[in-house]
Design an enzyme around this catalytic site. Structure first.
Site, PDB file in Angstrom:
ATOM      1  N   ASP A   1      -3.626   3.971 -17.738  1.00  0.00           N
ATOM      2  CA  ASP A   1      -3.776   3.319 -16.434  1.00  0.00           C
ATOM      3  C   ASP A   1      -4.816   2.192 -16.525  1.00  0.00           C
ATOM      4  O   ASP A   1      -5.516   1.915 -15.558  1.00  0.00           O
ATOM      5  CB  ASP A   1      -4.220   4.392 -15.423  1.00  0.00           C
ATOM      6  CG  ASP A   1      -4.224   3.898 -13.990  1.00  0.00           C
ATOM      7  OD1 ASP A   1      -3.378   3.068 -13.657  1.00  0.00           O
ATOM      8  OD2 ASP A   1      -5.095   4.343 -13.210  1.00  0.00           O
TER       9      ASP A   1
ATOM     10  N   CYS B   1      19.225  12.776  -9.273  1.00  0.00           N
ATOM     11  CA  CYS B   1      19.039  12.787  -7.809  1.00  0.00           C
ATOM     12  C   CYS B   1      20.362  13.045  -7.082  1.00  0.00           C
ATOM     13  O   CYS B   1      20.378  13.729  -6.048  1.00  0.00           O
ATOM     14  CB  CYS B   1      18.447  11.454  -7.337  1.00  0.00           C
ATOM     15  SG  CYS B   1      16.677  11.286  -7.649  1.00  0.00           S
TER      16      CYS B   1
ATOM     17  N   CYS C   1       9.442  11.620   4.088  1.00  0.00           N
ATOM     18  CA  CYS C   1       8.344  10.639   4.108  1.00  0.00           C
ATOM     19  C   CYS C   1       7.915  10.374   5.556  1.00  0.00           C
ATOM     20  O   CYS C   1       8.718   9.919   6.376  1.00  0.00           O
ATOM     21  CB  CYS C   1       8.783   9.337   3.440  1.00  0.00           C
ATOM     22  SG  CYS C   1       7.476   8.086   3.495  1.00  0.00           S
TER      23      CYS C   1
ATOM     24  N   CYS D   1       3.290   3.378   2.624  1.00  0.00           N
ATOM     25  CA  CYS D   1       3.039   4.645   1.922  1.00  0.00           C
ATOM     26  C   CYS D   1       1.627   5.165   2.222  1.00  0.00           C
ATOM     27  O   CYS D   1       0.638   4.430   2.111  1.00  0.00           O
ATOM     28  CB  CYS D   1       3.215   4.414   0.416  1.00  0.00           C
ATOM     29  SG  CYS D   1       2.723   5.788  -0.599  1.00  0.00           S
TER      30      CYS D   1
ATOM     31  N   CYS E   1      -0.902  11.352  -0.679  1.00  0.00           N
ATOM     32  CA  CYS E   1       0.162  12.075   0.018  1.00  0.00           C
ATOM     33  C   CYS E   1       1.115  12.595  -1.048  1.00  0.00           C
ATOM     34  O   CYS E   1       1.393  11.886  -2.017  1.00  0.00           O
ATOM     35  CB  CYS E   1       0.892  11.128   0.969  1.00  0.00           C
ATOM     36  SG  CYS E   1       2.334  11.834   1.790  1.00  0.00           S
TER      37      CYS E   1
HETATM   38 FE1  SF4 Z   1      15.680  12.652  -6.098  1.00  0.00          FE
HETATM   39 FE2  SF4 Z   1      14.147  12.519  -3.912  1.00  0.00          FE
HETATM   40 FE3  SF4 Z   1      15.960  14.487  -4.129  1.00  0.00          FE
HETATM   41 FE4  SF4 Z   1      13.775  14.513  -5.704  1.00  0.00          FE
HETATM   42  S1  SF4 Z   1      13.820  14.711  -3.438  1.00  0.00           S
HETATM   43  S2  SF4 Z   1      15.922  14.885  -6.345  1.00  0.00           S
HETATM   44  S3  SF4 Z   1      13.459  12.297  -6.039  1.00  0.00           S
HETATM   45  S4  SF4 Z   1      16.376  12.250  -3.988  1.00  0.00           S
END
Ligand code: SF4
Length: 364
Positions: A142, A196, A206, A222, A249
């Protein structure tokens, strides 16, 4: 490029995998030094202004997108994972549900990872040197314009999910990344495929809709950005959604199905000083000296006292209107900075203190 036979390179790779495990890394992978689409994607993201005040993302974007510009002669990049998840202590969900408690991102509850990661990477480089003699390398933690997640994906350490985190299908996404740029023509690993599918849990979870575009993060929305990277006043419209999150978060990781059974991280990253189960009021009572003492060797230290108090004022404003909270907020007016005062006035207004709300309007 380092002169070494293919057979010796294959054996060296096996040894690097073995040494990495012995050093405590829970994943290691090797990629080439090309990043493909990641560079143009970074440019599109910067063009939208979604990096907010993180000007370091646009500085040296060319080096970020092309490892060869950062380290001339780099041929392979060894990426490593260091897990930080701990099952010990209070659960994240329990703390998030209690608006009197302070939520701190899981990665920041224990020791800062930079030094331990750098030491381990240096040890890995030393072991390689002992095996094959001097080679060219640079270790990054980083610490330079490095696109660590695309590199990690190319190295087979996971795939970048719709929540923009690198995810291992079995152990999840609770890990830090580090890199060793080398001139060694080591055999590369295969990138992970995307798992995903049709899942949208992270976007739905979120609190600020920062993940409305899959695989893209609008950092200006965010909560991790707002509470850590954003240096000035937090936009008022977003403050109620921050809840009790005072440093980072984890919501998009907590709901991810691949984090159901996370791998256990190194215990040095376990919560210290009870930070996984501590009240907002207690943290708000910290003086600059207390803050400096308790955040020694912690990722929280770089936030600085002013932003720490700003974030706590927002979280207190999102909690119940207790007399003790109102008294503590009032007592801190004028103690830190104009910016913190403005957030305290906002919090008092949220808690029904009409005089504070009036004061705030008068000041604007
Ligand atoms: Fe993908 Fe988001 Fe589902 Fe995790 S929560 S599998 S990052 S779509």
């Amino acid at each position: 490029m380092h002169p070494i036979s293919d057979a010796a390179l294959a054996e060296l790779k096996q040894n690097i995998q073995l040494w990495s495990r012995e050093l405590g890394f829970d994943g290691i992978g090797i990629s080439g030094a090309e990043l493909g689409d990641a560079g143009p994607a970074l440019q599109r993201w910067l063009g939208r202004g979604w990096h907010g005040e993180m000007n370091f993302m646009s500085r040296h974007a060319d080096k970020r997108a092309d490892p060869g510009l950062l380290v001339p002669g780099v041929f392979r990049i060894i990426s490593v994972r260091l897990g930080y998840w701990s099952d010990a202590g209070s659960s994240a969900e329990t703390v998030l549900r209690d608006s009197r408690k302070a939520y701190i991102a899981r990665y920041a509850l224990g020791r800062d990872y930079h030094r331990p990661m750098r030491r381990k990477l240096q040890r890995l480089a030393d072991l390689i040197t002992e095996a094959i003699g001097p080679f060219a390398y640079r270790a990054f933690v980083d610490s330079a314009p490095v696109m660590e997640k695309p590199l990690g994906q190319n190295a087979g350490l996971g795939w970048i999910g719709k929540n923009t985190n690198l995810i291992d299908p079995v152990t999840g996404s609770w890990f830090f990344l580090g890199e060793l740029y080398t001139d060694l023509p080591l055999p590369v690993d295969s990138p992970h495929i995307d798992h995903c599918g049709s899942c949208t849990r992270c976007a739905e979870a979120c609190p600020t809709n920062a993940l409305d575009v899959p695989y893209q993060l609008d950092a200006t929305l965010c909560i991790a950005y707002l509470t850590i990277e954003h240096k000035s006043s937090i936009p008022e419209a977003l403050r109620p959604m921050i809840g009790n999150r005072i440093f980072g978060c984890d919501d998009c990781q907590l709901v991810c199905p691949h984090n159901r059974e996370p791998g256990q991280g190194d215990e040095i990253f376990s919560a210290r000083d009870g930070l996984d189960d501590i009240s907002l009021l207690e943290l708000f009572s910290w003086t600059p000296k207390t803050f400096a003492e308790y955040t020694q060797g912690s990722a929280i230290r770089r936030l600085g006292y002013e932003r720490w108090m700003r974030n706590l004022a927002v979280a207190l404003g999102n909690g119940p209107p207790d007399e003790s909270v109102i008294a503590a907020l009032r007592a801190r007016l004028g103690a830190v900075s104009e910016m913190v005062d403005e957030h305290i006035h906002w919090a008092l207004g949220r808690l029904g203190e009409t005089s504070a709300a009036t004061n705030m309007r008068d000041r604007s």
